[in-house]
Design an enzyme around this catalytic site. Structure first.
Site, PDB file in Angstrom:
ATOM      1  N   ILE A  20      52.202 -15.601 -11.492  1.00  0.00           N
ATOM      2  CA  ILE A  20      53.244 -15.029 -12.248  1.00  0.00           C
ATOM      3  C   ILE A  20      54.594 -15.649 -11.602  1.00  0.00           C
ATOM      4  O   ILE A  20      55.625 -16.099 -12.177  1.00  0.00           O
ATOM      5  CB  ILE A  20      53.322 -13.545 -12.305  1.00  0.00           C
ATOM      6  CG1 ILE A  20      52.012 -13.257 -13.169  1.00  0.00           C
ATOM      7  CG2 ILE A  20      54.621 -12.958 -12.715  1.00  0.00           C
ATOM      8  CD1 ILE A  20      51.810 -11.789 -13.152  1.00  0.00           C
ATOM      9  N   TYR A 156      41.595  -0.017  -9.911  1.00  0.00           N
ATOM     10  CA  TYR A 156      42.907  -0.323  -9.289  1.00  0.00           C
ATOM     11  C   TYR A 156      42.957   0.558  -8.158  1.00  0.00           C
ATOM     12  O   TYR A 156      43.752  -0.402  -7.112  1.00  0.00           O
ATOM     13  CB  TYR A 156      43.934  -0.317 -10.470  1.00  0.00           C
ATOM     14  CG  TYR A 156      45.190  -1.287 -10.087  1.00  0.00           C
ATOM     15  CD1 TYR A 156      44.974  -2.695  -9.989  1.00  0.00           C
ATOM     16  CD2 TYR A 156      46.241  -0.568  -9.865  1.00  0.00           C
ATOM     17  CE1 TYR A 156      46.251  -3.387  -9.625  1.00  0.00           C
ATOM     18  CE2 TYR A 156      47.763  -1.592  -9.585  1.00  0.00           C
ATOM     19  CZ  TYR A 156      47.267  -2.637  -9.475  1.00  0.00           C
ATOM     20  OH  TYR A 156      48.443  -3.613  -9.278  1.00  0.00           O
ATOM     21  N   LYS A 163      51.452   0.330  -5.721  1.00  0.00           N
ATOM     22  CA  LYS A 163      52.399  -0.392  -6.787  1.00  0.00           C
ATOM     23  C   LYS A 163      53.535   1.060  -7.161  1.00  0.00           C
ATOM     24  O   LYS A 163      54.574   0.849  -7.541  1.00  0.00           O
ATOM     25  CB  LYS A 163      51.701  -0.425  -8.151  1.00  0.00           C
ATOM     26  CG  LYS A 163      51.191  -1.871  -7.922  1.00  0.00           C
ATOM     27  CD  LYS A 163      52.230  -2.926  -7.661  1.00  0.00           C
ATOM     28  CE  LYS A 163      51.591  -4.427  -7.956  1.00  0.00           C
ATOM     29  NZ  LYS A 163      52.342  -5.601  -7.475  1.00  0.00           N
TER      30      LYS A 163
HETATM   31  O1  0WE Z   1      47.985  -6.278  -9.018  1.00  0.00           O
HETATM   32  C1  0WE Z   1      46.773  -7.014  -9.305  1.00  0.00           C
HETATM   33  C2  0WE Z   1      46.027  -7.336  -8.589  1.00  0.00           C
HETATM   34  C3  0WE Z   1      46.416  -7.588  -7.104  1.00  0.00           C
HETATM   35  C4  0WE Z   1      45.286  -7.813  -6.067  1.00  0.00           C
HETATM   36  C5  0WE Z   1      44.024  -8.513  -6.349  1.00  0.00           C
HETATM   37  C6  0WE Z   1      43.212  -8.640  -5.423  1.00  0.00           C
HETATM   38  C7  0WE Z   1      42.110  -9.549  -5.590  1.00  0.00           C
HETATM   39  C8  0WE Z   1      41.214 -10.164  -4.374  1.00  0.00           C
HETATM   40  C9  0WE Z   1      45.445  -7.387  -4.668  1.00  0.00           C
HETATM   41  N1  0WE Z   1      44.547  -7.604  -3.803  1.00  0.00           N
HETATM   42  C10 0WE Z   1      43.405  -8.137  -3.947  1.00  0.00           C
HETATM   43  N2  0WE Z   1      42.313  -8.259  -3.220  1.00  0.00           N
HETATM   44  C11 0WE Z   1      41.493  -9.226  -3.251  1.00  0.00           C
HETATM   45  O2  0WE Z   1      40.670  -9.283  -2.310  1.00  0.00           O
HETATM   46  N3  0WE Z   1      46.858  -6.796 -10.939  1.00  0.00           N
HETATM   47  C12 0WE Z   1      47.801  -5.993 -11.691  1.00  0.00           C
HETATM   48  C13 0WE Z   1      45.490  -7.367 -11.405  1.00  0.00           C
HETATM   49  C14 0WE Z   1      44.535  -6.356 -11.692  1.00  0.00           C
HETATM   50  O3  0WE Z   1      43.717  -6.198 -10.517  1.00  0.00           O
HETATM   51  C15 0WE Z   1      42.749  -5.042 -10.783  1.00  0.00           C
HETATM   52  C16 0WE Z   1      43.042  -4.968 -11.945  1.00  0.00           C
HETATM   53  C17 0WE Z   1      44.315  -5.639 -12.703  1.00  0.00           C
HETATM   54  C18 0WE Z   1      44.802  -5.613 -13.783  1.00  0.00           C
HETATM   55  C19 0WE Z   1      41.886  -4.557 -10.228  1.00  0.00           C
HETATM   56  C20 0WE Z   1      41.304  -3.636 -10.677  1.00  0.00           C
HETATM   57  C21 0WE Z   1      41.272  -3.246 -11.917  1.00  0.00           C
HETATM   58  C22 0WE Z   1      42.330  -3.854 -12.783  1.00  0.00           C
END
Ligand code: 0WE
Length: 256
Positions: A20, A156, A163
């Site tokens: 993004i 999440y 957040k």
């Molecule tokens: O904010 C995010 C994801 C941020 C994120 C992603 C990861 C993946 C790999 C933070 N930490 C990590 N750590 C890791 O090891 N999102 C908005 C995308 C997202 O992530 C989810 C979502 C969504 C949507 C996780 C669970 C459920 C929904």
């Protein structure tokens, strides 16, 4: 379009071309802004140099671990030396340990909670404090959030709590920095297929769920997030600060 002509910006959170942060950086650049980029760790150095290098060989591209105060100090000293001043900052950085996004929230360890908040929320405070002295002509700080900050999105977990902290931090920063004409806002994006979303089990069905339930019956595109980033950075948003702007095809308004 030259909505951002003469503006200098710094972008945190490009990992690859699907990021993004990259979508918003391209939109800022197309609107006339001159940008600097930071990357997290040697692992991402080549990616970011290849992407940001397309803006010219003299683009400032420098490492920054947002959990390290010395890194932040150095990065803004470099940006100050290069640009002399700063108008735009994009925060598109988040991390929680993978296991914290898999099990139940109730099992979140103290360390996973600490890391998630340090990387994903406190970093906005630290970056804003370091940027403010360079934003002598006013500024626009934009951070990325997600709906899991306000409602439970299964798995999440601690990221939703972080957040929520990011969004509250946005309001307190907007209050502190408002007198300096620095605005601070969040874009709450609908799900986007990025590196951060990859490997999250059920992500594909989440995209389908949004398509089915969002009023616009589709998912947000990276270009649309870029356009919102340009708006928030521009004088069109001169009276908007402390807000969370939902760029999610309307999903957030639904009760069922
Ligand atoms: O904010 C995010 C994801 C941020 C994120 C992603 C990861 C993946 C790999 C933070 N930490 C990590 N750590 C890791 O090891 N999102 C908005 C995308 C997202 O992530 C989810 C979502 C969504 C949507 C996780 C669970 C459920 C929904």
């Amino acid at each position: 379009m030259s909505l951002l002509a003469g503006k200098f910006g710094i972008v945190f959170g490009v990992a690859n071309k699907r990021s993004i942060a990259w979508a918003i950086a391209q939109a800022w650049s197309n609107a006339g802004a001159k940008l600097a980029f930071t990357y997290q760790g040697e692992r991402l150095k080549e990616n970011v140099e290849e992407l940001a290098g397309t803006f010219g060989a003299d683009t400032l591209i420098t490492p920054c671990d947002v959990t390290q105060d010395e890194d932040i100090t150095r990065v803004f000293a470099e940006a100050g030396a290069k640009f002399g001043r700063l108008h735009l900052l994009l925060h598109s950085v988040a991390f929680a340990p993978k296991d914290a996004l898999e099990g139940e929230f109730v099992n979140t360890s103290r360390e996973a909670f600490r890391v998630a908040h340090d990387v994903s929320a406190y970093s906005l405070v630290a970056l804003s404090r370091a940027a403010a002295p360079l934003m002598t002509e006013g500024g626009s700080i934009v951070a990325m959030s997600y709906y899991g900050a306000e409602k439970v999105v299964p798995h999440y977990n601690v990221m939703g709590v972080a957040k929520a902290s990011l969004e509250a931090s946005t309001r307190y920063l907007a209050y502190d920095l408002g007198p300096k004409r620095i605005r601070v806002n969040c874009i709450s994006a609908g799900p986007v297929n990025t590196l951060a979303a990859r490997g999250i089990s059920g992500f594909t069905s989440m995209l389908k769920h949004y398509e089915a339930h969002a009023p616009l019956k589709r998912n947000v595109t990276p270009d649309e997030l870029g356009a919102t980033g340009v708006f928030l950075a521009s004088d069109g948003a001169a009276a908007i600060t402390g807000q969370v702007l939902y760029v999610d095809c309307g999903y957030q308004i639904m009760g069922m």
